[in-house]
Write an enzyme that holds these catalytic residues in place. Structure first.
Site, PDB file in Angstrom:
ATOM      1  N   GLU A 141       0.837  -1.193   0.000  1.00 50.00           N
ATOM      2  CA  GLU A 141       0.000   0.000   0.000  1.00 50.00           C
ATOM      3  C   GLU A 141       0.879   1.254   0.000  1.00 50.00           C
ATOM      4  OE1 GLU A 141      -2.529  -0.737   3.312  1.00 50.00           O
ATOM      5  OE2 GLU A 141      -3.992  -1.840   2.123  1.00 50.00           O
ATOM      6  N   TYR A 149       2.534   2.245  13.019  1.00 52.93           N
ATOM      7  CA  TYR A 149       1.553   2.411  11.947  1.00 52.93           C
ATOM      8  C   TYR A 149       0.533   3.484  12.300  1.00 52.93           C
ATOM      9  CZ  TYR A 149       2.565  -1.183   8.448  1.00 52.93           C
ATOM     10  OH  TYR A 149       3.110  -1.899   7.409  1.00 52.93           O
TER      11      TYR A 149
END
Length: 566
Positions: free
Chosen positions: A77, A195
């Site tokens: 991604e 993250y």
């Protein structure tokens, strides 16, 4: 970083006589070669990429034919604030028009065809599930807030399951998070923290995948292929089926200098002598090491061999200095690092793709990941932009899927996905899509289903502490660096293309003494607007008016107040 730092460095001393040996042919080494050419002014003929396999690209692969089927192990991604990634592809020429860059075309595509999911979750055999909110309780939101404030040192090797309450794993947040990034409950909560902070600016659109970017084709054809073509045009040497077996060092006190690279090629052993002013960059682990593939009628085997390519080399050199990390943390428990993806090739299909368009409302390439909430295998699928491969005919279409639960019995196929053929995996997927009654008809148009079993695909998420991953430039290193997913880059998060490219930039700029600043990690977690939006999203709040309200009154009886006073 401002434009003040966007300098063109002077060529380092004696650059025309220096050599670079880049061990591994993934995006980290390819990026390092590009920065050596552009920023260090090293002649291309002096740069050598040493790759174990028969092709470069590492985990960003993609190949096949319309007759035998296509395969891609996965796609990383990408989002707008991958600063090093964007810098790299800003100077790599497009395959279609050499006067324009890969970044130019990539940006135009995403402006014209932005991803926004209208069906992020399904259940009950093809019914849309509610994905309108993250479904976090206030207690869950508090856990996330505390995670943001706790230090990595305090968290240590804590797992996700050890940190969060059991009900956290029943929320949409977990379904979104785990399926987007491939997290398992036994993985490191420190990586969740990284993250969360790295992508905090995207949390508001997390349920619709807003802000995620995609490529025209699979990532090999769109990104790796133009990069390789440019490197070769500039004279970079690619050595394929080249197995590095050992790296020698001269360790004197704190200083470390790589002196030789041992290898085998065509069943013959050899040695490359390395000078002190040469450069050796080592991709010390690979997510897709020891991948085994199956097909429509054959399962993909799980490769548990102790011959582990770059991991095996890392295990050898780690014994030479504590600064070289601890590979055993990442590559010795395959049951916790494996999962499987499969690529489906259909010919003359008039069932699956029209059905999925009607189910999701998303055109191919514009919807992103769809996750099946009640799949025992925890499956997700992606309908990529068509065509997904440069050589793909219009009447041949590709679907990609993956699963995180490897050893549970399926809901329709009463076997674990690890035991299944490609045909059986596809049947289970069609069952969950709501196409159970048309499986036989769909299989008659199926060219192939190619599963890829990857023993180390999430090895980089294993619980770790400081020192387990070596620094990009180990303390005292004169000419050697680690690059890729198993090097340590503060504040950035693994399992991204950006991480590999950033490591390459850090290694080249640092070891070559270029005096050029590496783009910093985008600091979204320090922006009060981002923090406010993330808090409102996690607490499922609408607009909060701040006008004429004192801070104390605003925070009264809130989780934030309790957090600040605890």
């Amino acid at each position: 970083m401002g434009n003040y730092q966007k300098i063109t460095p002077k060529a380092p001393a004696n650059i025309s006589a220096r050599r670079a040996y880049l061990i591994g042919g993934g995006i980290a080494s390819l990026s390092a070669a590009a920065f050596l050419l552009r920023d260090a002014h090293m002649p291309g003929k002096n740069i050598h990429i040493l790759e174990l396999l028969a092709a470069a690209g590492g985990s960003m692969d993609g190949f096949g034919t319309a007759e035998t089927g296509y395969t891609a192990r996965g796609g990383r991604e990408i989002e707008e604030h991958f600063e090093c990634f964007m810098e790299l592809f800003s100077f790599i020429p497009s395959l279609n028009n050499p006067t324009r860059s890969v970044l130019d075309e990539f940006r135009e595509l995403n402006l014209e065809e932005p991803i926004e999911s209208h069906c992020r979750l399904v259940h009950n055999q093809g019914q849309k599930a509610d994905f309108s909110s993250l479904e976090l309780s206030r207690g869950n939101a508090m856990e996330l807030a505390k995670l943001h404030l706790l230090t990595e040192e305090k968290l240590g090797a804590t797992t996700i399951e050890q940190y969060f309450s059991p009900n956290f794993f029943e929320t949409n947040f977990w379904f979104f998070w785990a399926s987007m990034f491939a997290f398992e409950r036994w993985h490191s909560v420190v990586e969740v923290k990284r993250y969360m902070e790295r992508f905090m600016h995207l949390i508001g659109g997390m349920n619709r995948l807003i802000g995620i970017l995609h490529t025209e084709y699979n990532q090999y054809d769109s990104l790796i292929l133009p990069l390789i073509k440019w490197l070769k045009k500039n004279g970079v040497n690619f050595k394929y089926e080249f197995a590095v077996t050992e790296i020698d060092f001269n360790v004197s006190g704190h200083e470390k200098t790589a002196t030789a690279i041992h290898y085998t090629q065509n069943s013959k052993a050899g040695t490359i002598q390395v000078k002190e002013d040469d450069l050796v960059l080592f991709t010390n682990g690979s997510m897709t090491q020891n991948t085994e593939r199956g097909d429509l009628d054959q399962p993909a085997a799980l490769n548990c061999s102790q011959i582990k390519g770059c991991f095996s080399v890392w295990e050898k050199i780690a014994k030479k200095s504590p600064d070289f990390g601890r590979p055993e943390v990442f590559c010795t428990d395959i049951d916790k690092t494996k999962w499987l993806s499969f690529t489906i090739t259909l010919k003359d299909d008039n069932i699956v793709f029209p059905y999925l368009l009607n189910l999701t409302g998303d055109k191919p390439g514009m919807g992103g990941l769809v996750t099946i909430k009640d799949s025992n295998w925890f499956m997700s699928w992606v309908v990529p932009k068509h065509p997904h491969f440069i050589n793909q005919p219009d009447n041949v279409k590709v679907l990609w899927a993956y699963a995180l639960n490897m050893d549970m019995e399926g809901n329709h196929i009463r076997k674990s996905i690890s035991q299944c053929t490609g045909r059986e995996m596809f049947e289970e997927l069609l069952y969950h899509m709501g196409l159970k009654d048309r499986i036989s008809e769909i299989l008659s148009h199926t060219v192939n289903v190619i599963p890829s079993m990857m023993p180390y695909i999430t090895a980089q998420f294993m619980p770790r502490v400081a020192g387990d991953r070596p620094e990009v430039i180990p303390g005292g290193s004169k000419n050697f660096g680690f690059i890729g997913q198993f090097s340590e880059i503060p504040h950035d998060c693994v399992f991204t293309v950006e991480y590999s490219v950033r490591s390459a930039m850090m290694a080249v700029y640092g070891l070559m003494g270029l005096g050029k600043v590496v783009d910093p990690v985008y600091p979204s977690q320090y922006d009060i607007r981002v923090l406010s939006n993330a808090a409102k999203t996690c607490l499922n709040l609408d607009k909060v008016s701040l006008q004429d309200i004192s801070l104390g009154k605003l925070l009264q009886n809130t989780e934030l107040a309790a957090l600040l006073m605890s």
